[in-house]
Design an enzyme around this catalytic site. Structure first.
Site, PDB file in Angstrom:
ATOM      1  N   ASP A 178      15.209 -45.219 -37.931  1.00 46.71           N
ATOM      2  CA  ASP A 178      15.545 -44.868 -36.555  1.00 46.71           C
ATOM      3  C   ASP A 178      16.051 -43.428 -36.516  1.00 46.71           C
ATOM      4  O   ASP A 178      16.847 -43.016 -37.374  1.00 46.71           O
ATOM      5  CB  ASP A 178      16.608 -45.808 -35.995  1.00 46.71           C
ATOM      6  CG  ASP A 178      16.775 -45.651 -34.492  1.00 46.71           C
ATOM      7  OD1 ASP A 178      15.937 -46.204 -33.757  1.00 46.71           O
ATOM      8  OD2 ASP A 178      17.722 -44.966 -34.064  1.00 46.71           O
ATOM      9  N   HIS A 191      11.329 -34.635 -22.953  1.00 45.27           N
ATOM     10  CA  HIS A 191      10.446 -35.570 -23.656  1.00 45.27           C
ATOM     11  C   HIS A 191       9.425 -34.849 -24.533  1.00 45.27           C
ATOM     12  O   HIS A 191       9.007 -35.375 -25.572  1.00 45.27           O
ATOM     13  CB  HIS A 191       9.732 -36.465 -22.644  1.00 45.27           C
ATOM     14  CG  HIS A 191      10.645 -37.466 -22.006  1.00 45.27           C
ATOM     15  ND1 HIS A 191      11.167 -38.539 -22.685  1.00 45.27           N
ATOM     16  CD2 HIS A 191      11.137 -37.545 -20.739  1.00 45.27           C
ATOM     17  CE1 HIS A 191      11.941 -39.253 -21.879  1.00 45.27           C
ATOM     18  NE2 HIS A 191      11.935 -38.671 -20.689  1.00 45.27           N
ATOM     19  N   ASP A 195       8.946 -35.764 -28.323  1.00 43.73           N
ATOM     20  CA  ASP A 195       7.644 -36.148 -28.876  1.00 43.73           C
ATOM     21  C   ASP A 195       7.295 -35.287 -30.089  1.00 43.73           C
ATOM     22  O   ASP A 195       6.713 -35.768 -31.060  1.00 43.73           O
ATOM     23  CB  ASP A 195       6.554 -36.006 -27.813  1.00 43.73           C
ATOM     24  CG  ASP A 195       6.624 -37.100 -26.749  1.00 43.73           C
ATOM     25  OD1 ASP A 195       7.380 -38.071 -26.959  1.00 43.73           O
ATOM     26  OD2 ASP A 195       5.937 -36.971 -25.723  1.00 43.73           O
ATOM     27  N   GLU A 221      11.597 -44.613 -30.964  1.00 46.15           N
ATOM     28  CA  GLU A 221      11.903 -43.710 -32.073  1.00 46.15           C
ATOM     29  C   GLU A 221      12.102 -44.470 -33.374  1.00 46.15           C
ATOM     30  O   GLU A 221      12.696 -43.955 -34.327  1.00 46.15           O
ATOM     31  CB  GLU A 221      13.165 -42.885 -31.758  1.00 46.15           C
ATOM     32  CG  GLU A 221      14.466 -43.651 -31.727  1.00 46.15           C
ATOM     33  CD  GLU A 221      14.765 -44.330 -30.385  1.00 46.15           C
ATOM     34  OE1 GLU A 221      15.919 -44.693 -30.176  1.00 46.15           O
ATOM     35  OE2 GLU A 221      13.833 -44.464 -29.560  1.00 46.15           O
TER      36      GLU A 221
END
Length: 302
Positions: A178, A191, A195, A221
Protein backbone atom coordinates in the site's frame (compact mmCIF):
# COMPACT_ATOMS: atom_id res chain seq x y z
CA UNK A 1 -1.22 -38.17 -82.57
CA UNK A 2 -2.77 -34.85 -83.51
CA UNK A 3 -6.07 -33.32 -82.63
CA UNK A 4 -7.70 -31.90 -85.70
CA UNK A 5 -11.42 -32.37 -85.42
CA UNK A 6 -14.39 -30.00 -85.37
CA UNK A 7 -14.60 -30.53 -81.63
CA UNK A 8 -11.22 -28.77 -81.18
CA UNK A 9 -13.05 -25.45 -81.05
CA UNK A 10 -15.03 -26.81 -78.15
CA UNK A 11 -11.81 -27.54 -76.22
CA UNK A 12 -10.97 -23.86 -76.46
CA UNK A 13 -14.10 -23.00 -74.53
CA UNK A 14 -12.92 -24.81 -71.38
CA UNK A 15 -11.68 -22.30 -68.75
CA UNK A 16 -8.84 -24.67 -67.88
CA UNK A 17 -5.56 -25.86 -69.42
CA UNK A 18 -5.94 -28.89 -71.69
CA UNK A 19 -2.69 -30.41 -72.94
CA UNK A 20 -1.72 -33.62 -74.71
CA UNK A 21 1.87 -34.86 -74.60
CA UNK A 22 3.66 -37.93 -75.96
CA UNK A 23 4.50 -40.51 -73.33
CA UNK A 24 7.88 -41.41 -74.85
CA UNK A 25 9.44 -38.10 -75.98
CA UNK A 26 7.22 -35.80 -73.88
CA UNK A 27 6.58 -33.52 -76.86
CA UNK A 28 3.34 -31.53 -76.88
CA UNK A 29 0.84 -32.31 -79.60
CA UNK A 30 -2.00 -30.11 -78.44
CA UNK A 31 -2.91 -27.33 -76.04
CA UNK A 32 -6.09 -25.31 -75.99
CA UNK A 33 -6.24 -21.54 -76.28
CA UNK A 34 -6.61 -21.12 -72.51
CA UNK A 35 -3.25 -22.88 -72.07
CA UNK A 36 -1.61 -20.71 -74.71
CA UNK A 37 -2.94 -17.51 -73.15
CA UNK A 38 -1.94 -18.45 -69.62
CA UNK A 39 1.56 -19.63 -70.57
CA UNK A 40 2.20 -16.95 -73.20
CA UNK A 41 2.79 -19.19 -76.23
CA UNK A 42 1.18 -19.18 -79.65
CA UNK A 43 -0.31 -22.46 -80.95
CA UNK A 44 2.60 -22.76 -83.38
CA UNK A 45 5.13 -22.36 -80.57
CA UNK A 46 3.41 -24.92 -78.38
CA UNK A 47 3.82 -27.69 -80.95
CA UNK A 48 7.61 -27.20 -80.78
CA UNK A 49 7.74 -27.60 -77.01
CA UNK A 50 8.17 -30.52 -74.65
CA UNK A 51 6.21 -30.84 -71.42
CA UNK A 52 9.50 -30.30 -69.58
CA UNK A 53 9.92 -26.93 -71.36
CA UNK A 54 6.88 -25.56 -69.58
CA UNK A 55 7.44 -27.13 -66.14
CA UNK A 56 9.62 -25.77 -63.33
CA UNK A 57 12.75 -27.72 -62.38
CA UNK A 58 11.13 -29.01 -59.22
CA UNK A 59 8.06 -30.16 -61.13
CA UNK A 60 10.22 -31.96 -63.70
CA UNK A 61 11.83 -33.98 -60.91
CA UNK A 62 8.36 -34.71 -59.53
CA UNK A 63 7.21 -35.79 -63.01
CA UNK A 64 10.09 -38.23 -63.43
CA UNK A 65 10.13 -39.71 -59.93
CA UNK A 66 6.43 -39.86 -59.10
CA UNK A 67 3.97 -38.98 -61.86
CA UNK A 68 5.32 -41.09 -64.73
CA UNK A 69 5.81 -44.27 -62.63
CA UNK A 70 2.32 -43.83 -61.21
CA UNK A 71 0.85 -43.41 -64.70
CA UNK A 72 2.58 -46.59 -65.93
CA UNK A 73 1.13 -48.56 -63.03
CA UNK A 74 -2.37 -47.08 -62.65
CA UNK A 75 -2.99 -45.08 -65.82
CA UNK A 76 -3.91 -41.92 -64.00
CA UNK A 77 -2.59 -39.41 -61.50
CA UNK A 78 -5.03 -37.04 -59.83
CA UNK A 79 -4.76 -33.68 -58.08
CA UNK A 80 -1.02 -33.24 -58.21
CA UNK A 81 0.41 -29.80 -57.55
CA UNK A 82 2.80 -28.59 -60.21
CA UNK A 83 4.39 -25.31 -61.21
CA UNK A 84 4.32 -24.36 -64.89
CA UNK A 85 6.52 -21.71 -66.47
CA UNK A 86 5.20 -18.76 -68.42
CA UNK A 87 7.11 -17.87 -71.60
CA UNK A 88 8.55 -14.85 -69.74
CA UNK A 89 9.72 -17.01 -66.84
CA UNK A 90 6.86 -16.35 -64.44
CA UNK A 91 5.77 -19.26 -62.26
CA UNK A 92 2.18 -20.47 -62.59
CA UNK A 93 1.01 -22.74 -59.72
CA UNK A 94 -1.45 -25.40 -60.89
CA UNK A 95 -3.26 -28.59 -59.92
CA UNK A 96 -3.27 -31.29 -62.59
CA UNK A 97 -5.23 -34.45 -63.34
CA UNK A 98 -3.34 -36.68 -65.80
CA UNK A 99 -4.39 -39.86 -67.58
CA UNK A 100 -2.44 -42.20 -69.87
CA UNK A 101 -4.14 -43.43 -73.02
CA UNK A 102 -2.56 -44.94 -76.16
CA UNK A 103 0.93 -43.70 -75.29
CA UNK A 104 -0.29 -40.14 -74.77
CA UNK A 105 -0.73 -38.16 -71.57
CA UNK A 106 -3.90 -36.13 -71.28
CA UNK A 107 -3.49 -33.21 -68.92
CA UNK A 108 -6.40 -31.31 -67.38
CA UNK A 109 -4.79 -28.47 -65.45
CA UNK A 110 -6.33 -25.82 -63.24
CA UNK A 111 -4.31 -22.69 -62.50
CA UNK A 112 -4.41 -21.82 -58.81
CA UNK A 113 -3.01 -18.29 -58.59
CA UNK A 114 -6.35 -16.94 -57.38
CA UNK A 115 -6.82 -19.87 -55.02
CA UNK A 116 -3.33 -19.36 -53.60
CA UNK A 117 -3.98 -15.63 -53.30
CA UNK A 118 -7.28 -16.32 -51.53
CA UNK A 119 -5.54 -18.87 -49.29
CA UNK A 120 -2.88 -16.31 -48.38
CA UNK A 121 -5.58 -13.74 -47.66
CA UNK A 122 -7.28 -16.28 -45.39
CA UNK A 123 -3.98 -16.90 -43.59
CA UNK A 124 -3.45 -13.16 -43.18
CA UNK A 125 -7.00 -12.76 -41.89
CA UNK A 126 -6.47 -15.63 -39.45
CA UNK A 127 -3.22 -14.08 -38.22
CA UNK A 128 -4.94 -10.71 -37.79
CA UNK A 129 -7.80 -12.30 -35.85
CA UNK A 130 -5.35 -14.20 -33.64
CA UNK A 131 -3.46 -10.97 -32.97
CA UNK A 132 -6.67 -9.11 -32.13
CA UNK A 133 -7.79 -12.00 -29.91
CA UNK A 134 -4.49 -11.88 -28.05
CA UNK A 135 -4.80 -8.10 -27.63
CA UNK A 136 -8.34 -8.52 -26.28
CA UNK A 137 -7.16 -11.29 -23.95
CA UNK A 138 -4.37 -9.09 -22.63
CA UNK A 139 -6.73 -6.13 -22.30
CA UNK A 140 -9.13 -8.28 -20.26
CA UNK A 141 -6.28 -9.32 -17.93
CA UNK A 142 -4.42 -6.04 -17.65
CA UNK A 143 -4.98 -2.97 -15.52
CA UNK A 144 -5.10 -0.08 -18.03
CA UNK A 145 -3.17 2.40 -15.85
CA UNK A 146 -0.31 0.27 -14.55
CA UNK A 147 -0.22 -2.51 -17.20
CA UNK A 148 -0.02 -5.04 -14.35
CA UNK A 149 -2.43 -7.91 -13.96
CA UNK A 150 -5.85 -6.79 -12.78
CA UNK A 151 -7.49 -8.38 -9.75
CA UNK A 152 -9.54 -10.85 -11.77
CA UNK A 153 -6.52 -12.10 -13.73
CA UNK A 154 -4.45 -12.37 -10.55
CA UNK A 155 -7.09 -14.54 -8.89
CA UNK A 156 -7.28 -16.74 -12.00
CA UNK A 157 -3.50 -17.26 -12.05
CA UNK A 158 -3.45 -17.80 -8.29
CA UNK A 159 -6.06 -20.54 -8.51
CA UNK A 160 -3.92 -22.36 -11.08
CA UNK A 161 -0.86 -21.91 -8.87
CA UNK A 162 -2.64 -23.20 -5.77
CA UNK A 163 -3.91 -26.26 -7.66
CA UNK A 164 -0.38 -26.93 -8.79
CA UNK A 165 0.75 -26.55 -5.18
CA UNK A 166 -1.56 -29.38 -4.11
CA UNK A 167 0.36 -31.75 -6.35
CA UNK A 168 3.80 -30.51 -5.36
CA UNK A 169 4.06 -28.07 -2.48
CA UNK A 170 6.24 -25.00 -2.96
CA UNK A 171 6.20 -22.15 -0.41
CA UNK A 172 4.36 -19.08 -1.66
CA UNK A 173 4.66 -15.64 -0.12
CA UNK A 174 1.79 -13.14 -0.38
CA UNK A 175 2.73 -9.45 -0.22
CA UNK A 176 0.07 -6.75 0.06
CA UNK A 177 1.59 -3.36 -0.74
CA UNK A 178 0.00 0.00 0.00
CA UNK A 179 1.30 3.47 -0.90
CA UNK A 180 1.71 5.49 2.30
CA UNK A 181 -0.40 8.66 2.64
CA UNK A 182 -1.70 8.28 -0.89
CA UNK A 183 -4.77 10.44 -0.23
CA UNK A 184 -2.51 13.27 0.83
CA UNK A 185 -0.40 12.80 -2.31
CA UNK A 186 -3.52 12.95 -4.46
CA UNK A 187 -4.70 16.11 -2.68
CA UNK A 188 -1.34 17.83 -3.21
CA UNK A 189 -0.45 16.62 -6.72
CA UNK A 190 -3.89 15.92 -8.12
CA UNK A 191 -5.02 12.67 -9.65
CA UNK A 192 -2.57 13.04 -12.54
CA UNK A 193 0.34 13.14 -10.11
CA UNK A 194 -1.12 10.24 -8.16
CA UNK A 195 -1.48 8.18 -11.33
CA UNK A 196 2.12 8.94 -12.26
CA UNK A 197 3.31 7.59 -8.92
CA UNK A 198 1.27 4.41 -9.37
CA UNK A 199 2.77 3.90 -12.83
CA UNK A 200 6.32 4.43 -11.58
CA UNK A 201 5.70 2.05 -8.69
CA UNK A 202 4.31 -0.56 -11.09
CA UNK A 203 7.42 -0.32 -13.24
CA UNK A 204 9.57 -0.99 -10.17
CA UNK A 205 7.42 -3.97 -9.13
CA UNK A 206 7.79 -5.52 -12.58
CA UNK A 207 11.53 -4.87 -12.49
CA UNK A 208 12.23 -6.50 -9.12
CA UNK A 209 9.93 -9.49 -9.60
CA UNK A 210 10.63 -12.63 -11.60
CA UNK A 211 8.54 -13.96 -14.46
CA UNK A 212 7.33 -16.80 -12.22
CA UNK A 213 5.96 -14.35 -9.62
CA UNK A 214 2.47 -12.83 -9.75
CA UNK A 215 2.30 -9.02 -9.76
CA UNK A 216 -1.07 -7.28 -9.81
CA UNK A 217 -2.85 -4.06 -9.01
CA UNK A 218 -5.19 -5.22 -6.29
CA UNK A 219 -7.23 -2.05 -6.11
CA UNK A 220 -6.67 1.71 -5.80
CA UNK A 221 -3.16 2.25 -4.43
CA UNK A 222 -2.89 -1.36 -3.25
CA UNK A 223 -0.81 -4.02 -5.03
CA UNK A 224 -0.38 -7.76 -4.64
CA UNK A 225 2.78 -9.76 -5.20
CA UNK A 226 3.00 -13.52 -4.81
CA UNK A 227 6.59 -14.73 -4.66
CA UNK A 228 7.12 -18.28 -5.86
CA UNK A 229 9.32 -20.51 -3.70
CA UNK A 230 10.57 -17.70 -1.47
CA UNK A 231 11.58 -18.41 2.13
CA UNK A 232 11.29 -15.84 4.93
CA UNK A 233 14.92 -14.68 4.71
CA UNK A 234 14.69 -14.29 0.91
CA UNK A 235 11.43 -12.39 1.25
CA UNK A 236 12.94 -10.02 3.82
CA UNK A 237 15.81 -9.21 1.44
CA UNK A 238 13.33 -8.72 -1.41
CA UNK A 239 11.23 -6.27 0.64
CA UNK A 240 14.30 -4.33 1.73
CA UNK A 241 15.38 -3.91 -1.87
CA UNK A 242 11.85 -2.92 -2.85
CA UNK A 243 11.69 -0.20 -0.17
CA UNK A 244 15.00 1.21 -1.44
CA UNK A 245 13.79 1.26 -5.04
CA UNK A 246 10.47 2.94 -4.20
CA UNK A 247 12.17 5.72 -2.21
CA UNK A 248 13.82 6.82 -5.43
CA UNK A 249 10.44 7.89 -6.82
CA UNK A 250 10.12 11.68 -6.74
CA UNK A 251 7.40 13.73 -8.38
CA UNK A 252 7.31 17.50 -7.77
CA UNK A 253 9.63 17.01 -4.77
CA UNK A 254 7.17 14.49 -3.37
CA UNK A 255 8.87 11.30 -2.16
CA UNK A 256 7.06 7.98 -1.92
CA UNK A 257 7.12 5.15 0.60
CA UNK A 258 5.17 1.93 0.86
CA UNK A 259 4.02 -0.42 3.60
CA UNK A 260 4.09 -4.19 3.03
CA UNK A 261 2.16 -6.95 4.75
CA UNK A 262 3.51 -10.47 4.30
CA UNK A 263 1.91 -13.89 4.75
CA UNK A 264 3.55 -17.19 3.87
CA UNK A 265 1.91 -20.50 3.03
CA UNK A 266 2.80 -23.39 5.33
CA UNK A 267 0.91 -26.15 3.52
CA UNK A 268 -0.84 -26.92 0.27
CA UNK A 269 -4.20 -26.51 2.01
CA UNK A 270 -3.89 -22.73 2.40
CA UNK A 271 -6.65 -20.82 0.60
CA UNK A 272 -6.20 -17.64 -1.41
CA UNK A 273 -8.75 -15.64 0.59
CA UNK A 274 -7.13 -16.71 3.83
CA UNK A 275 -3.63 -15.75 2.68
CA UNK A 276 -4.87 -12.34 1.50
CA UNK A 277 -6.59 -11.82 4.84
CA UNK A 278 -3.41 -12.64 6.77
CA UNK A 279 -1.31 -10.37 4.54
CA UNK A 280 -3.86 -7.61 5.12
CA UNK A 281 -3.52 -8.02 8.88
CA UNK A 282 0.26 -7.74 8.52
CA UNK A 283 -0.17 -4.66 6.30
CA UNK A 284 -2.32 -3.01 8.98
CA UNK A 285 0.43 -3.77 11.49
CA UNK A 286 3.08 -2.19 9.22
CA UNK A 287 1.03 0.99 8.95
CA UNK A 288 0.31 1.01 12.66
CA UNK A 289 4.03 0.68 13.41
CA UNK A 290 4.97 3.78 11.48
CA UNK A 291 4.64 2.91 7.75
CA UNK A 292 7.54 2.59 5.27
CA UNK A 293 8.20 -0.90 6.59
CA UNK A 294 7.40 -4.57 6.10
CA UNK A 295 5.71 -6.86 8.59
CA UNK A 296 5.29 -10.64 8.51
CA UNK A 297 2.05 -12.07 9.76
CA UNK A 298 2.62 -13.91 13.00
CA UNK A 299 -0.20 -15.62 14.90
CA UNK A 300 -0.71 -14.20 18.41
CA UNK A 301 0.16 -16.71 21.12
CA UNK A 302 -2.89 -18.07 22.91
Amino acid sequence: MSINTPSTTLYNRFPTLLIISDQMNRNLSFSNEFSNTLLGYTPAEVITKSITDILSNGSIIFLETYIEPLLKEHGECLEVQLTFKHKQGLRVPCVANISLLENHLFWAIQATQKRDKLYQELINTRDTLELLTEKLRLAARTDPLTQLLNRRAAIYDLNKLMEQNKRRFVPLTFLLIDVDFFKKINDELGHTGGDEILKKLSTILQKVCRSIDIVARWGGEEFLIVLYNSERSQTAIFCERLHEQVQQIHIQNQSVTISIGIAQTNSSENLIDEMIRLADIALYLAKNNGRNRSEFFSPKPT
